[in-house]
Scaffold this motif. Sequence first.
Motif, short mmCIF file in Angstrom:
data_model
loop_
_atom_site.label_atom_id
_atom_site.label_comp_id
_atom_site.label_asym_id
_atom_site.label_seq_id
_atom_site.Cartn_x
_atom_site.Cartn_y
_atom_site.Cartn_z
N MET A 12 1.03 -1.26 -0.11
CA MET A 12 -0.25 0.07 -0.18
C MET A 12 0.80 1.52 0.29
O MET A 12 2.38 1.70 0.89
CB MET A 12 -1.10 0.62 1.11
CG MET A 12 -1.56 1.16 1.56
SD MET A 12 -3.64 1.18 2.81
CE MET A 12 -1.96 1.49 3.94
N LYS A 13 1.00 2.84 -0.76
CA LYS A 13 1.22 3.14 -0.54
C LYS A 13 0.29 4.12 -1.09
O LYS A 13 -0.89 4.34 -2.11
CB LYS A 13 2.46 3.31 -1.73
CG LYS A 13 3.66 4.55 -2.33
CD LYS A 13 4.16 4.36 -3.21
CE LYS A 13 5.45 5.39 -2.83
NZ LYS A 13 6.85 5.17 -4.13
N ILE A 14 0.56 5.48 -0.30
CA ILE A 14 -0.52 6.82 -0.90
C ILE A 14 -0.37 7.92 -0.12
O ILE A 14 0.91 8.08 0.40
CB ILE A 14 -2.22 6.62 0.66
CG1 ILE A 14 -1.60 6.13 1.66
CG2 ILE A 14 -3.00 5.29 0.00
CD1 ILE A 14 -3.14 6.20 2.06
N THR A 15 -0.50 9.29 -0.67
CA THR A 15 -1.05 10.38 -0.69
C THR A 15 -1.80 10.73 0.47
O THR A 15 -2.93 11.38 -0.84
CB THR A 15 0.07 11.35 -1.82
OG1 THR A 15 0.94 10.31 -2.04
CG2 THR A 15 -0.16 12.59 -1.44
N THR A 16 -2.38 11.62 1.18
CA THR A 16 -3.27 12.04 1.22
C THR A 16 -2.86 13.55 1.84
O THR A 16 -2.20 13.75 2.55
CB THR A 16 -4.22 11.05 2.71
OG1 THR A 16 -4.90 11.34 2.81
CG2 THR A 16 -2.92 10.81 3.97
N ASN A 17 -4.33 13.97 2.23
CA ASN A 17 -4.41 15.36 3.32
C ASN A 17 -4.52 15.16 4.57
O ASN A 17 -5.44 14.23 5.28
CB ASN A 17 -5.61 15.75 2.48
CG ASN A 17 -5.55 17.15 2.94
OD1 ASN A 17 -6.58 17.31 4.79
ND2 ASN A 17 -5.52 18.76 1.93
N LYS A 18 -3.36 16.09 5.36
CA LYS A 18 -3.64 15.94 7.29
C LYS A 18 -5.25 15.68 7.31
O LYS A 18 -5.65 15.14 7.98
CB LYS A 18 -2.39 16.93 7.27
CG LYS A 18 -2.99 17.08 9.20
CD LYS A 18 -1.73 17.79 9.69
CE LYS A 18 -2.02 18.60 10.76
NZ LYS A 18 -1.24 18.99 11.82
N SER A 19 -5.98 17.12 7.11
CA SER A 19 -7.20 17.75 7.52
C SER A 19 -7.70 16.71 7.42
O SER A 19 -8.64 16.21 8.20
CB SER A 19 -7.76 19.43 7.33
OG SER A 19 -7.79 18.93 5.32
N GLU A 20 -8.05 15.73 6.53
CA GLU A 20 -8.88 14.17 6.37
C GLU A 20 -8.84 13.52 7.43
O GLU A 20 -9.37 13.01 7.92
CB GLU A 20 -9.01 14.55 4.97
CG GLU A 20 -9.87 16.17 3.29
CD GLU A 20 -11.33 15.34 4.05
OE1 GLU A 20 -11.74 14.83 3.82
OE2 GLU A 20 -11.70 16.72 4.09
N PHE A 21 -7.04 13.04 6.50
CA PHE A 21 -7.28 11.61 7.80
C PHE A 21 -7.05 12.19 8.75
O PHE A 21 -7.75 11.43 9.56
CB PHE A 21 -5.55 11.95 7.24
CG PHE A 21 -4.66 10.21 7.92
CD1 PHE A 21 -5.72 9.28 8.13
CD2 PHE A 21 -3.69 10.10 7.82
CE1 PHE A 21 -5.34 8.07 8.12
CE2 PHE A 21 -3.02 9.04 8.23
CZ PHE A 21 -4.04 7.88 8.21
N LEU A 22 -7.03 13.23 9.81
CA LEU A 22 -7.16 13.64 10.92
C LEU A 22 -8.08 13.79 11.01
O LEU A 22 -9.01 13.24 12.62
CB LEU A 22 -6.11 15.14 11.39
CG LEU A 22 -6.44 15.66 12.77
CD1 LEU A 22 -5.74 14.15 14.13
CD2 LEU A 22 -6.16 16.58 13.62
N LYS A 23 -9.44 14.04 11.05
CA LYS A 23 -10.78 13.73 10.89
C LYS A 23 -11.37 12.63 10.95
O LYS A 23 -11.81 12.80 11.64
CB LYS A 23 -11.89 14.88 9.69
CG LYS A 23 -13.09 15.19 9.42
CD LYS A 23 -14.07 15.24 8.77
CE LYS A 23 -14.90 15.65 8.68
NZ LYS A 23 -15.87 16.45 7.52
N GLY A 24 -11.46 11.77 10.07
CA GLY A 24 -11.53 10.12 9.45
C GLY A 24 -10.65 10.11 11.21
O GLY A 24 -11.81 9.08 11.90
N LEU A 25 -9.78 10.35 11.22
CA LEU A 25 -8.83 9.17 12.70
C LEU A 25 -9.11 9.94 14.31
O LEU A 25 -9.82 8.98 14.98
CB LEU A 25 -7.24 9.56 12.95
CG LEU A 25 -6.58 8.70 11.61
CD1 LEU A 25 -5.08 9.03 11.90
CD2 LEU A 25 -6.28 7.31 11.54
N THR A 26 -9.52 10.70 14.06
CA THR A 26 -10.54 11.69 15.24
C THR A 26 -12.20 10.99 15.53
O THR A 26 -12.49 10.57 16.37
CB THR A 26 -10.88 13.36 14.75
OG1 THR A 26 -9.77 13.97 14.97
CG2 THR A 26 -11.66 13.64 16.64
N LEU A 27 -12.91 10.31 14.68
CA LEU A 27 -14.14 9.51 14.44
C LEU A 27 -13.95 8.62 15.09
O LEU A 27 -15.26 7.87 15.69
CB LEU A 27 -14.53 9.67 13.09
CG LEU A 27 -15.88 10.96 12.50
CD1 LEU A 27 -15.82 10.62 11.05
CD2 LEU A 27 -16.85 11.02 12.97
#
Length: 373
Positions: free
Chosen positions: A1-16
């Motif tokens: 697996m190899k991805i490039t993601t956006n911090k704000s979206e990733f953090l929002k999901g992890l918070t949930l």
Amino acid sequence: MKITTNKSEFLKGLTLVQGVVEKKKTLPILSNVLIEANKEDQQITLTATDLEIGIKTNFKSEILKEGKITISAKKIFEIVKELTEEIIDIEVKDNNWIEIKNGKAKFNIVGLSAEEFPLINDKNTNDDLELKTEVLKEIIDKTFYAISHDESKFNLNGIYLHNINSEIGNYLRFVATDGHRLALKQIKNEDNFEIRNKGIIFPKKGLSEIRKITDTDEKSIFISIVDNNAIFKLNNTTLVMRLIDGDFPDYNRVIPDFSEKYCLVENDKLLHSLRRISLLANEKSKGINIEFINNEIKISSSNPEYGDAVESIKTTYDGNEMKIGFNSKYLLDVISNIDTKEIKLHIKDNMSPCLIVPSDNNDNLAVIMPMRI
């Protein structure tokens, strides 16, 4: 697996997913979040579960190589929260190691194979109840405080939902009680959604997580009942909770009749007076007295260690004079969750339950048992 993601979206999901992750670490993988990368959809899906509740949320990302891995939910959340750059590169290496890059920072974290992660039953159903998120938020806020915290009374550890068909219409009724107080909220059943058998009980923890989700900008949430699970879908987030297996007590027996005699009082005045007087209530029982007099109530408390307090409030009341003891916290929980300017307190005598309703409707009510002081 190899991805490039956006911090704000990733953090929002992890918070949930943080509230759902298993904290006791009975099974190590339940402390992890499952990260799945789908190249076709170009999105990441995050999943967490404690076997009683499961949550899944997805968001768009750049997927260079698809795959899946699990990683400590707490640790990945703490890392992402502290990153300074917006773009995050994540790659799964040999032996389930995960490399995280952000600007000049690089982390290598050990993960666990996704093959061990439990599946979540979030299958679609055509029999959905659609609620406005604002409505669901109001339902939870007006009933959640009355849920029992006594784990031995498992059938009271949630909110009971069932159908009410009466001469005035078809309603969905939500009820919670801990044996000392009861909260009820009902809404019009516009879609004629039928609750199976005698009703279902949503668990406290699941409702707490749903309440967080309702703070999003989404307008509607869809609820399905499949087997012994309730599935809540809100755009790109799905939460599944196992329903409480038990019978809810016949709560109608403790709801007093709406008597002709009631005390009409301004909500805000009563709320602030109770907060003041309860400051000198017994710290263990939190007991206060309310004395009902002609067009007036007198609220008092006494504490041998600190002293006593009393305050009078003008009301509309012409019933019998009486003094009733209450747990001040129970009263404050009820009154702070009623939105109308005035409330009605239906009282019979100092040994009977007190019925509290908004001044303009009976779709939201509470019952509080009196106490000896």
